[in-house]
Design an enzyme around this catalytic site. Structure first.
Site, PDB file in Angstrom:
ATOM      1  N   ARG A 173      -7.721  39.198  18.145  1.00 50.53           N
ATOM      2  CA  ARG A 173      -6.943  39.138  17.239  1.00 50.53           C
ATOM      3  C   ARG A 173      -6.581  41.016  16.849  1.00 50.53           C
ATOM      4  O   ARG A 173      -7.883  41.251  15.762  1.00 50.53           O
ATOM      5  CB  ARG A 173      -7.298  38.064  15.576  1.00 50.53           C
ATOM      6  CG  ARG A 173      -6.339  38.018  15.475  1.00 50.53           C
ATOM      7  CD  ARG A 173      -6.213  38.058  13.847  1.00 50.53           C
ATOM      8  NE  ARG A 173      -7.186  38.806  12.952  1.00 50.53           N
ATOM      9  CZ  ARG A 173      -8.254  38.403  11.874  1.00 50.53           C
ATOM     10  NH1 ARG A 173      -8.349  37.159  11.864  1.00 50.53           N
ATOM     11  NH2 ARG A 173      -8.669  39.117  11.128  1.00 50.53           N
ATOM     12  N   HIS A 207      -5.308  39.025  10.229  1.00 51.78           N
ATOM     13  CA  HIS A 207      -5.197  37.584  10.138  1.00 51.78           C
ATOM     14  C   HIS A 207      -3.641  37.543   9.716  1.00 51.78           C
ATOM     15  O   HIS A 207      -2.015  36.450  10.487  1.00 51.78           O
ATOM     16  CB  HIS A 207      -5.595  36.694   9.335  1.00 51.78           C
ATOM     17  CG  HIS A 207      -4.595  35.305   8.735  1.00 51.78           C
ATOM     18  ND1 HIS A 207      -5.289  34.073   9.976  1.00 51.78           N
ATOM     19  CD2 HIS A 207      -4.782  34.290   8.331  1.00 51.78           C
ATOM     20  CE1 HIS A 207      -4.731  33.335   9.275  1.00 51.78           C
ATOM     21  NE2 HIS A 207      -4.350  33.746   8.625  1.00 51.78           N
ATOM     22  N   TYR A 261     -14.422  42.929   6.807  1.00 52.47           N
ATOM     23  CA  TYR A 261     -15.060  41.679   7.244  1.00 52.47           C
ATOM     24  C   TYR A 261     -15.800  42.297   8.701  1.00 52.47           C
ATOM     25  O   TYR A 261     -15.921  40.996   8.759  1.00 52.47           O
ATOM     26  CB  TYR A 261     -14.593  40.019   6.501  1.00 52.47           C
ATOM     27  CG  TYR A 261     -12.962  40.395   7.256  1.00 52.47           C
ATOM     28  CD1 TYR A 261     -13.320  39.349   9.098  1.00 52.47           C
ATOM     29  CD2 TYR A 261     -12.343  39.724   6.582  1.00 52.47           C
ATOM     30  CE1 TYR A 261     -12.083  39.189   9.474  1.00 52.47           C
ATOM     31  CE2 TYR A 261     -10.860  39.435   7.322  1.00 52.47           C
ATOM     32  CZ  TYR A 261     -10.614  39.217   8.279  1.00 52.47           C
ATOM     33  OH  TYR A 261      -9.565  39.190   8.436  1.00 52.47           O
TER      34      TYR A 261
HETATM   35  C1  LIG Z   1      -6.237  22.089   6.593  1.00 54.80           C
HETATM   36  C2  LIG Z   1      -6.399  24.169   6.104  1.00 54.80           C
HETATM   37  N1  LIG Z   1      -7.362  24.597   6.303  1.00 54.80           N
HETATM   38  C3  LIG Z   1      -7.808  26.132   6.113  1.00 54.80           C
HETATM   39  C4  LIG Z   1      -6.455  26.925   5.925  1.00 54.80           C
HETATM   40  C5  LIG Z   1      -5.954  28.171   5.692  1.00 54.80           C
HETATM   41  N2  LIG Z   1      -6.091  28.937   7.132  1.00 54.80           N
HETATM   42  C6  LIG Z   1      -4.708  29.381   7.248  1.00 54.80           C
HETATM   43  S1  LIG Z   1      -4.547  30.287   9.164  1.00 54.80           S
HETATM   44  C7  LIG Z   1      -7.125  29.909   8.871  1.00 54.80           C
HETATM   45  C8  LIG Z   1      -7.547  30.077   9.775  1.00 54.80           C
HETATM   46  C9  LIG Z   1      -7.298  29.468  11.759  1.00 54.80           C
HETATM   47  O1  LIG Z   1      -7.706  30.281  12.339  1.00 54.80           O
HETATM   48  P1  LIG Z   1      -7.376  30.286  13.614  1.00 54.80           P
HETATM   49  O2  LIG Z   1      -7.034  28.745  14.386  1.00 54.80           O
HETATM   50  O3  LIG Z   1      -8.409  30.928  14.976  1.00 54.80           O
HETATM   51  O4  LIG Z   1      -5.941  30.569  14.051  1.00 54.80           O
HETATM   52  P2  LIG Z   1      -6.345  32.540  14.001  1.00 54.80           P
HETATM   53  O5  LIG Z   1      -5.260  32.706  12.271  1.00 54.80           O
HETATM   54  O6  LIG Z   1      -7.174  32.611  14.359  1.00 54.80           O
HETATM   55  O7  LIG Z   1      -4.601  32.573  14.703  1.00 54.80           O
HETATM   56  C10 LIG Z   1      -7.346  28.934   7.685  1.00 54.80           C
HETATM   57  C11 LIG Z   1      -8.616  28.771   7.681  1.00 54.80           C
HETATM   58  C12 LIG Z   1      -4.948  26.157   6.188  1.00 54.80           C
HETATM   59  N3  LIG Z   1      -3.957  26.824   6.305  1.00 54.80           N
HETATM   60  N4  LIG Z   1      -4.629  24.688   6.374  1.00 54.80           N
END
Ligand SMILES: Cc1ncc(C[n+]2csc(CCOP(=O)(O)OP(=O)(O)O)c2C)c(N)n1
Ligand SMILES: [Mg+2]
Length: 393
Positions: free
Chosen positions: A286, A290, A299
């Protein structure tokens, strides 16, 4: 850890397509790669049949995401849209996998696959209308920004709750099987963080035992907001999580558009002929924050990011291959980017001029007919003070 942020993508395979003949553990722990970081083929013979038109279409699809994301981030910084999430650095995983889908397949995306929708035919106008949430937005301005959908191209709206979409993808695939809709597949996407959620395990178990025709794709971009892969899981690779559920699990270089395409095509063809699900880890990074609400310099070591933004850039990699074959002229990338940028700017101009949804539509579709309570609430809202809309209309 195989997914440590500093681990460069490497290929051990002399004959890259021989990767598909490895045993189950070999596929889940190896890394399928066809083109090296510098754009040279891992094995010339393996790419002998490469289709020029497909390679150029992949390149253009990747560039469209890069250009569109940059414009949308600028709009967010100018306060013209509320929120945006980019896919910078992940364009090969997005477009390479999209190219392996057929129009009759279904797509159930996670956070960063809007480019799959665009590749399949979602118009820029529809995409941008949904980001503005205007009255041309098919979801009537009620969806979160950056959660696009496209009914016409079987592109389901993104789920905000991480991983809840994976059981949906498997369920859609199972429905295809029960209804006898052979020859099609459902593609379910997730991030690396998503594979730590309970829904991931439920969905993979269900996919394995029902042999549903799905392709489950994890874009391992090595971060889940501020959580790095090294503290996300103790599993050596993400792909190997699929083995416990009896699912063929592949691992490919997610910054190599051609490796992504061939890995996903292998899985898609298998699903379409009724031979069950596949789980695919695409190793990428990435490069962006985010989302527009995040500042990764708080971080992580952005020197690592610079390596992925630089010599590991997926667009540059395919560009080098195309140039070496004489399939992309000098200056053609710039001309292409300019044309794509004009398309995006024109669509933004059109959609920014579209009025927001009428307040009277606020409670439509909650029930077939609004209840008295909803009508009363709507009347109260309509009478209340209104912030003057910055909108021209
Ligand atoms: C059930 C849930 N927990 C926490 C969140 C907050 N949240 C949104 S995106 C994210 C991280 C997702 O990481 P990843 O699956 O690696 O996807 P990326 O953003 O790297 O594409 C989190 C913790 C959420 N949206 N839903
Ligand atoms: Mg991630």
């Amino acid at each position: 850890m195989a997914h440590a942020t500093s681990a460069p993508p490497t290929s051990s395979a002399g004959n890259p397509f021989g990767y598909f003949d490895l045993d189950a553990a070999g596929k889940a722990k190896g890394l399928f790669q066809l083109v090296r970081e510098d754009g040279t083929p891992v094995d010339e013979a393996a790419l002998a049949g490469l289709d020029r038109a497909l390679a150029r279409k992949l390149f253009e699809g990747m560039l469209r995401i890069r250009v569109t994301d940059a414009r949308m981030m600028a709009l967010q910084r100018q306060g013209r849209i509320g929120f945006y999430g980019e896919a910078m650095g992940q364009e090969a995983a997005v477009v390479g996998s999209a190219a392996a889908t057929l129009p009759e397949d279904w797509i159930v995306p996670a956070l960063r696959e809007a480019g799959v929708g665009l590749y399949r035919g979602m118009t820029l106008d529809s995409y941008i209308a949904q980001i503005f949430g205007n009255s041309a937005d098919p979801t009537k301005g009620r969806q979160m920004p950056c959660h696009p959908c496209d009914r016409e191209h079987n592109y389901v709206v993104m789920s905000s709750c991480v991983s809840t979409q994976i059981p949906h993808a498997v369920g859609i695939a199972l429905a295809m099987k029960i209804q006898g809709h052979g020859g099609r597949a459902c593609f379910g996407y997730m991030g690396d963080g998503g594979t730590s959620e309970g829904d991931f395990h439920v969905a993979l178990n269900f996919a394995g035992v029902t042999r549903a025709p799905c392709v489950l794709i994890c874009q391992n971009n090595q971060w889940a907001i501020s959580t790095p892969g090294s503290v996300q899981t103790a599993s050596e690779t993400i792909a190997q999580k699929g083995l416990a559920y009896g699912i063929e699990s592949l691992r490919a270089d997610g910054n190599d558009a051609l490796a992504v395409y061939h890995a996903v095509a292998h899985a898609a063809e298998k699903a379409r002929r009724g031979d069950g699900p596949t789980f695919i880890e695409l190793l990428t990074y990435r490069v962006s924050a985010h989302s527009s609400s995040d500042d990764p310099s708080r971080y992580r070591d952005e020197k690592v990011t610079e390596v992925w933004r630089g010599r590991r850039d997926p667009i540059q990699r395919l560009e080098a291959l195309l140039r070496a074959r004489g399939w992309l002229d000098a200056g053609e990338r710039e001309a292409m980017a300019e044309r794509l940028e004009t398309d995006v700017r024109d669509a933004i101009a059109r959609q920014e001029a579209v009025a927001p949804p009428d307040l009277a539509t606020l409670v439509d579709d909650v029930y077939e007919q609004p209840t008295w309570l909803l009508r009363e609430q709507l009347a109260a809202v309509a009478q209340g003070p209104r912030v003057k809309s910055p909108h021209k209309h």
